[in-house]
Motif scaffolding. Structure first.
Motif, mmCIF file in Angstrom:
data_model
loop_
_atom_site.group_PDB
_atom_site.id
_atom_site.type_symbol
_atom_site.label_atom_id
_atom_site.label_comp_id
_atom_site.label_asym_id
_atom_site.label_seq_id
_atom_site.Cartn_x
_atom_site.Cartn_y
_atom_site.Cartn_z
ATOM 1 N N SER A 40 7.985 13.219 -2.059
ATOM 2 C CA SER A 40 7.247 12.967 -3.287
ATOM 3 C C SER A 40 6.926 11.478 -3.432
ATOM 4 O O SER A 40 5.798 11.105 -3.764
ATOM 5 N N ARG A 41 7.907 10.623 -3.190
ATOM 6 C CA ARG A 41 7.669 9.175 -3.251
ATOM 7 C C ARG A 41 6.640 8.743 -2.215
ATOM 8 O O ARG A 41 5.750 7.953 -2.491
ATOM 9 N N TRP A 42 6.750 9.279 -1.003
ATOM 10 C CA TRP A 42 5.830 8.927 0.077
ATOM 11 C C TRP A 42 4.405 9.342 -0.281
ATOM 12 O O TRP A 42 3.467 8.565 -0.097
ATOM 13 N N LEU A 43 4.242 10.559 -0.785
ATOM 14 C CA LEU A 43 2.908 11.028 -1.174
ATOM 15 C C LEU A 43 2.329 10.185 -2.302
ATOM 16 O O LEU A 43 1.133 9.848 -2.295
ATOM 17 N N ASN A 44 3.162 9.818 -3.291
ATOM 18 C CA ASN A 44 2.692 8.968 -4.386
ATOM 19 C C ASN A 44 2.246 7.605 -3.867
ATOM 20 O O ASN A 44 1.234 7.061 -4.318
ATOM 21 N N ARG A 45 2.979 7.052 -2.930
ATOM 22 C CA ARG A 45 2.609 5.740 -2.389
ATOM 23 C C ARG A 45 1.320 5.804 -1.580
ATOM 24 O O ARG A 45 0.459 4.931 -1.692
ATOM 25 N N VAL A 46 1.171 6.842 -0.766
ATOM 26 C CA VAL A 46 -0.049 6.984 0.033
ATOM 27 C C VAL A 46 -1.255 7.160 -0.886
ATOM 28 O O VAL A 46 -2.281 6.488 -0.729
ATOM 29 N N MET A 47 -1.144 8.066 -1.846
ATOM 30 C CA MET A 47 -2.270 8.304 -2.747
ATOM 31 C C MET A 47 -2.542 7.087 -3.637
ATOM 32 O O MET A 47 -3.695 6.754 -3.903
ATOM 33 N N GLY A 48 -1.487 6.415 -4.094
ATOM 34 C CA GLY A 48 -1.669 5.206 -4.890
ATOM 35 C C GLY A 48 -2.377 4.121 -4.101
ATOM 36 O O GLY A 48 -3.306 3.466 -4.599
ATOM 37 N N GLY A 49 -1.957 3.927 -2.854
ATOM 38 C CA GLY A 49 -2.614 2.943 -2.000
ATOM 39 C C GLY A 49 -4.074 3.298 -1.746
ATOM 40 O O GLY A 49 -4.952 2.429 -1.761
ATOM 41 N N LEU A 50 -4.342 4.582 -1.537
ATOM 42 C CA LEU A 50 -5.712 5.031 -1.319
ATOM 43 C C LEU A 50 -6.576 4.775 -2.552
ATOM 44 O O LEU A 50 -7.703 4.284 -2.437
ATOM 45 N N PHE A 51 -6.047 5.059 -3.743
ATOM 46 C CA PHE A 51 -6.806 4.799 -4.972
ATOM 47 C C PHE A 51 -7.090 3.309 -5.143
ATOM 48 O O PHE A 51 -8.188 2.931 -5.545
ATOM 49 N N VAL A 52 -6.106 2.461 -4.858
ATOM 50 C CA VAL A 52 -6.307 1.014 -4.987
ATOM 51 C C VAL A 52 -7.379 0.537 -4.002
ATOM 52 O O VAL A 52 -8.283 -0.217 -4.366
ATOM 53 N N VAL A 53 -7.300 0.994 -2.746
ATOM 54 C CA VAL A 53 -8.290 0.600 -1.755
ATOM 55 C C VAL A 53 -9.680 1.069 -2.150
ATOM 56 O O VAL A 53 -10.660 0.309 -2.061
ATOM 57 N N LEU A 54 -9.795 2.308 -2.602
ATOM 58 C CA LEU A 54 -11.105 2.816 -3.021
ATOM 59 C C LEU A 54 -11.635 2.064 -4.240
ATOM 60 O O LEU A 54 -12.833 1.786 -4.329
ATOM 61 N N GLY A 55 -10.743 1.707 -5.163
ATOM 62 C CA GLY A 55 -11.168 0.933 -6.339
ATOM 63 C C GLY A 55 -11.669 -0.443 -5.951
ATOM 64 O O GLY A 55 -12.692 -0.908 -6.450
ATOM 65 N N ILE A 56 -10.957 -1.105 -5.046
ATOM 66 C CA ILE A 56 -11.374 -2.440 -4.583
ATOM 67 C C ILE A 56 -12.699 -2.339 -3.831
ATOM 68 O O ILE A 56 -13.604 -3.163 -4.026
ATOM 69 N N ARG A 57 -12.812 -1.320 -2.997
ATOM 70 C CA ARG A 57 -14.064 -1.151 -2.242
ATOM 71 C C ARG A 57 -15.243 -0.886 -3.177
ATOM 72 O O ARG A 57 -16.330 -1.427 -2.996
ATOM 73 N N LEU A 58 -15.017 -0.065 -4.190
ATOM 74 C CA LEU A 58 -16.083 0.211 -5.161
ATOM 75 C C LEU A 58 -16.471 -1.042 -5.930
ATOM 76 O O LEU A 58 -17.647 -1.309 -6.163
ATOM 77 N N ALA A 59 -15.482 -1.849 -6.292
ATOM 78 C CA ALA A 59 -15.759 -3.063 -7.058
ATOM 79 C C ALA A 59 -16.509 -4.111 -6.230
ATOM 80 O O ALA A 59 -17.310 -4.870 -6.773
ATOM 81 N N THR A 60 -16.274 -4.140 -4.925
ATOM 82 C CA THR A 60 -16.877 -5.185 -4.089
ATOM 83 C C THR A 60 -18.203 -4.778 -3.471
ATOM 84 O O THR A 60 -18.867 -5.599 -2.859
ATOM 85 N N GLU A 61 -18.600 -3.528 -3.610
ATOM 86 C CA GLU A 61 -19.883 -3.099 -3.030
ATOM 87 C C GLU A 61 -21.033 -3.455 -3.937
ATOM 88 O O GLU A 61 -20.958 -3.403 -5.128
#
Length: 145
Positions: free
Chosen positions: A124-145
């Motif tokens: 559960s912790r691992w899945l939360n970290r992977v998905m959290g990291g993915l959301f942060v990366v996608l948010g940063i990518r969206l903001a910088t495009e």
């Protein structure tokens, strides 16, 4: 409206990016000490009427639904059809019936899978970290495009 105003589009895009980053950070900060099936989560059941109206208002106020129907459905109605409004309503009812069947199958399969699947605290912790990291990366990518 968004295509006519570049600044409004940029503001909405940045708000969406910030929201994705917020969700990602929330998932990264989640600490689950016990497996999901061992936690006691007590939620008061909502009355069916309230659930219905929440879903109804969510769909009625969602601009994507209106845009979809206005862009997609008219191409299936003949321009010389005598009852265009009736055809539009009939196609909308068919779409809603298909959506209802899909949502029921999705809910039933999810309920079945969740009753059979037991997730450990570590997974559960691992899945939360992977998905959290993915959301942060996608948010940063969206903001910088």
């Amino acid at each position: 409206m968004l295509s006519a105003s570049a600044s409004l589009f940029s503001i909405i895009k940045l708000l969406g990016a910030l929201y994705l980053i917020y969700l990602g950070v929330g998932l990264l900060r989640t600490r689950s000490g016990t497996p999901l099936d061992k936690r006691e989560i007590k939620l008061a059941p909502l009355p069916y009427g309230r659930l219905f109206w929440q879903g109804f208002l969510t769909n009625m106020l969602n601009p994507k639904v209106a845009l979809f129907f206005l862009a997609f459905v008219p191409q299936f109605i003949a321009p010389d059809a005598p009852q265009k409004a009736l055809a539009f309503i009939l196609l909308g009812c068919i779409f809603n019936l298909n959506g209802m069947i899909w949502c029921h199958l999705l809910a039933l399969s999810t309920a079945f899978a969740s009753s059979k699947l037991k997730v450990s605290a570590k997974l559960s912790r691992w899945l939360n970290r992977v998905m959290g990291g993915l959301f942060v990366v996608l948010g940063i990518r969206l903001a910088t495009e």
